[in-house]
Structures are given as C-alpha cells and as structure tokens.
Enzyme design. Sequence first.
Site, PDB file in Angstrom:
ATOM      1  N   LYS A  72       7.322 -20.840  21.568  1.00 25.57           N
ATOM      2  CA  LYS A  72       8.455 -21.324  22.371  1.00 25.57           C
ATOM      3  C   LYS A  72       8.016 -21.585  23.815  1.00 25.57           C
ATOM      4  CE  LYS A  72      11.178 -18.271  20.346  1.00 25.57           C
ATOM      5  NZ  LYS A  72      11.029 -18.277  18.892  1.00 25.57           N
ATOM      6  N   GLU A 103      12.784 -18.234   8.030  1.00 27.26           N
ATOM      7  CA  GLU A 103      13.315 -17.076   8.759  1.00 27.26           C
ATOM      8  C   GLU A 103      14.802 -17.262   9.051  1.00 27.26           C
ATOM      9  OE1 GLU A 103      13.669 -16.744  12.571  1.00 27.26           O
ATOM     10  OE2 GLU A 103      12.352 -18.343  13.283  1.00 27.26           O
ATOM     11  N   LYS A 162      19.294  -8.537  15.010  1.00 23.25           N
ATOM     12  CA  LYS A 162      18.028  -9.260  15.035  1.00 23.25           C
ATOM     13  C   LYS A 162      16.942  -8.251  14.691  1.00 23.25           C
ATOM     14  CE  LYS A 162      14.956 -11.479  18.434  1.00 23.25           C
ATOM     15  NZ  LYS A 162      14.848 -12.031  19.795  1.00 23.25           N
ATOM     16  N   SER A 209       6.191 -10.763  22.174  1.00 25.50           N
ATOM     17  CA  SER A 209       6.829 -10.719  20.864  1.00 25.50           C
ATOM     18  C   SER A 209       5.958  -9.971  19.863  1.00 25.50           C
ATOM     19  CB  SER A 209       7.075 -12.144  20.369  1.00 25.50           C
ATOM     20  OG  SER A 209       7.621 -12.094  19.069  1.00 25.50           O
ATOM     21  N   ALA A 210       6.619  -9.203  19.008  1.00 26.91           N
ATOM     22  CA  ALA A 210       5.920  -8.513  17.918  1.00 26.91           C
ATOM     23  C   ALA A 210       5.382  -9.506  16.889  1.00 26.91           C
ATOM     24  CB  ALA A 210       6.871  -7.525  17.249  1.00 26.91           C
ATOM     25  N   ASP A 211       5.797 -10.775  17.007  1.00 31.42           N
ATOM     26  CA  ASP A 211       5.279 -11.795  16.078  1.00 31.42           C
ATOM     27  C   ASP A 211       3.747 -11.809  16.082  1.00 31.42           C
ATOM     28  OD1 ASP A 211       7.920 -12.540  15.753  1.00 31.42           O
ATOM     29  OD2 ASP A 211       7.715 -14.515  16.708  1.00 31.42           O
ATOM     30  N   VAL A 215      10.268 -13.937  13.047  1.00 35.69           N
ATOM     31  CA  VAL A 215       9.004 -14.345  12.428  1.00 35.69           C
ATOM     32  C   VAL A 215       8.247 -13.123  11.915  1.00 35.69           C
ATOM     33  CG1 VAL A 215       6.719 -15.291  12.946  1.00 35.69           C
ATOM     34  CG2 VAL A 215       8.776 -16.499  13.723  1.00 35.69           C
TER      35      VAL A 215
HETATM   36  N1  PSU Z   1      12.139 -20.466  16.417  1.00 38.12           N
HETATM   37  C1  PSU Z   1      13.250 -21.140  16.814  1.00 38.12           C
HETATM   38  N2  PSU Z   1      14.328 -20.379  17.210  1.00 38.12           N
HETATM   39  C2  PSU Z   1      14.305 -18.997  17.201  1.00 38.12           C
HETATM   40  C3  PSU Z   1      13.121 -18.316  16.791  1.00 38.12           C
HETATM   41  C4  PSU Z   1      12.071 -19.099  16.407  1.00 38.12           C
HETATM   42  O1  PSU Z   1      13.292 -22.372  16.820  1.00 38.12           O
HETATM   43  O2  PSU Z   1      15.310 -18.364  17.544  1.00 38.12           O
HETATM   44  C5  PSU Z   1      13.093 -16.776  16.750  1.00 38.12           C
HETATM   45  C6  PSU Z   1      12.038 -16.313  15.742  1.00 38.12           C
HETATM   46  O3  PSU Z   1      12.694 -15.506  14.806  1.00 38.12           O
HETATM   47  C7  PSU Z   1      11.051 -15.517  16.550  1.00 38.12           C
HETATM   48  C8  PSU Z   1      11.949 -14.937  17.588  1.00 38.12           C
HETATM   49  O4  PSU Z   1      10.384 -14.542  15.783  1.00 38.12           O
HETATM   50  O5  PSU Z   1      12.746 -16.079  17.952  1.00 38.12           O
HETATM   51  C9  PSU Z   1      11.154 -14.324  18.739  1.00 38.12           C
HETATM   52  O6  PSU Z   1      11.952 -13.389  19.390  1.00 38.12           O
HETATM   53  P1  PSU Z   1      11.268 -12.325  20.389  1.00 38.12           P
HETATM   54  O7  PSU Z   1      10.756 -13.164  21.508  1.00 38.12           O
HETATM   55  O8  PSU Z   1      12.393 -11.392  20.801  1.00 38.12           O
HETATM   56  O9  PSU Z   1      10.210 -11.613  19.600  1.00 38.12           O
HETATM   57 MN    MN Z   2      10.546  -9.787  23.319  1.00 37.66          MN
END
Ligand code: PSU
Ligand code: MN
Length: 302
Positions: free
Chosen positions: A157, A23, A84, A138-140, A104
């Site tokens: 995370k 990614e 993003k 997250s939409a992941d 992701v």
């Molecule tokens: N893993 C890391 N650093 C990052 C991410 C993942 O070590 O920055 C990113 C990935 O792209 C993941 C995103 O999909 O953070 C999640 O963001 P959000 O919480 O806004 O969905």
């Molecule tokens: Mn978010």
Amino acid sequence: MTLVVSEEVRAAVGARRPVVALESTIIAHGLPRPRNLLVARELEAVVRQEGAVPATIAVLDGRPHVGLDEQQLERVANEDGIRKLGHRDLPLAVAAGASGATTVSATALLAARAGVRVFATGGLGGVHREWTVTQDESADLALLAGTRVTVVCAGVKSILDVPATLQRLETLGVAVAGYRTDRFPGFYLSDSGHPVDWRLDGPEQVAAVMRAQDALDGPASALVVANPVPEEEQLDPALHARVLADALRACEAEGVTGQAVTPFLLDHLVRHTDGASLRANLAAVRGNVRLAARVAAAWTGA
Ligand code: PSU
Ligand code: MN
C-alpha cells in the site's frame, strides 16, 4: 485449529484443480459499504470466469473458514463487530468464538493450511512511515517470510514507506518479482518509483518459480508477484501525493494507532478523492485476482 474448508474448495484442492485464496479484510475494513459486498461477489466471479475456484477466507463464530457461501460472505461484508484478524489473532478469535475478517497474514496462513498455494489481494501491508517512532510494521511481512504461498498484489500500500518495506522483504528473504514490469508497483499507482530486481512475463513463468522454490526446498517463504494497476486506471499521481499527505496528518492529529491505521488512511483517501482512489484500488484488485487465477491454472497444470 479446525479449519472449515468448503466442499467445493476441498474437492478442487484434492483433484489439483486451480484455487485462489481471497482475503476478507479488504471487504470488511478496506472498502465502504454497500460496495464491499458487490466487490466480494465480483472477485469470486472473476476467479470463476478464469476457470478457478475462489476460496474467500474469514473466521466466523470462532471457526476459520476457507471458502464462504453467499450468506457467510454477506456476514463478512455487513455484520457489525466483525474484527480485523492478523495471524496472531487467530487462536484468540477461535477460543473466544469471535468473528473476523482475515488480513494478508492470517489469510496466507489459513490458505497454506488448506493446501491453497495462490492468493490474491490489493496491496500488502508493510513498514509504515514514521516506523522509527511507532514501530508499526504489518505482520504480513514476517508471516510471508515463513509461509510458502504465492501472493499476487499491486505491490504494497502506498500509504507505507515503500523503500523500507522493499528492504524488509529482502532482509526477510521473501522473493519479489514485477509482473511484466521492472518497476515495483505503487498500489493506487502503476509505479512506486522504485525498481524491482526480477520480472516475470506470464503465468507459466510464475509457476516455474514456484516449482523451483519447492525443488530448492529453502526456507518456506512466499513469492510476491507485484502486478501493477494499468496506467489508464491508476490514481492521478499528483492527487495521490496531496491527499495522502493530508491523510497522514489527519491520522496523527486524531491519534489513530495500531490496526486502525491502515483502514483509516484508505478511507480518508476514498473520501477525499471523490472515489477515484476506490476505483484505482478496485482496478488493482480485479487485475490481481484475474492473474492469480491464471497462475493457479499454470501451477496445477490446467
Ligand atoms: N489490500 C487492499 N485493502 C486492504 C488490505 C489489502 O486493497 O484493506 C488489508 C490487507 O488485509 C492487509 C491489511 O493485510 O490491509 C494490512 O493491515 P495492517 O497494516 O494493519 O497490517
Ligand atoms: Mn499495523
């Protein structure tokens, strides 16, 4: 959506040689410059050392790319205004001719479209703390519930509500296994403090699960392989707890919301741990990329 698949990736997928999707949000928004470009190159090199082909994914000038050349990688790392992009943003970015790094969710979608089954990242997005108020999830997670990819990650995370995220993965029907551990990893930490129901002990075992997913032909959901950062490379847990609490307070005080939350928290940790969180993050990603390449090799029968 017209995918631009690089010559090298197309040939490898066609010949059933191992390919690993990477990614780009971690490069554009998850790591500080100028280190980010070095890391992007290093991760591709790790994939190659293991005999697989790297397929870094991003959208450039409205075109989704699977496999970037050096100049394209540099744009993702250094261009101002690189957005993003989650999966919902892809059609908007394409129609607008915009450029962005893929999270992701967007990466998994584009990898699957290009026939790339294995994908590596640092930590998945998930359910944020205070979710009951902000509804920030997250939409992941939902995308992984509907996409047959194998994601190698160091768990989710640690800035998130980890047990709530594990619960949501269960509800969504996403398979989760610890890699050589019965504990769910904690991104910067080897152990999130939560158990995981299944463990896999080698790339061949991971590939066997992937084959079983296909044979069963259930919902097209992902397999999450949760690979802990080695204990000697993790962030000191006491430092992690202290700085994370500060980061969450700062995020609230500054009114940061939406897509900005995750980059804000990661950056806060880097700056307030004297780079130690960055080292742990990189150790985790490197390990995941290496394992993903080995899984891709086992999967393609190399
Ligand atoms: N893993 C890391 N650093 C990052 C991410 C993942 O070590 O920055 C990113 C990935 O792209 C993941 C995103 O999909 O953070 C999640 O963001 P959000 O919480 O806004 O969905
Ligand atoms: Mn978010």
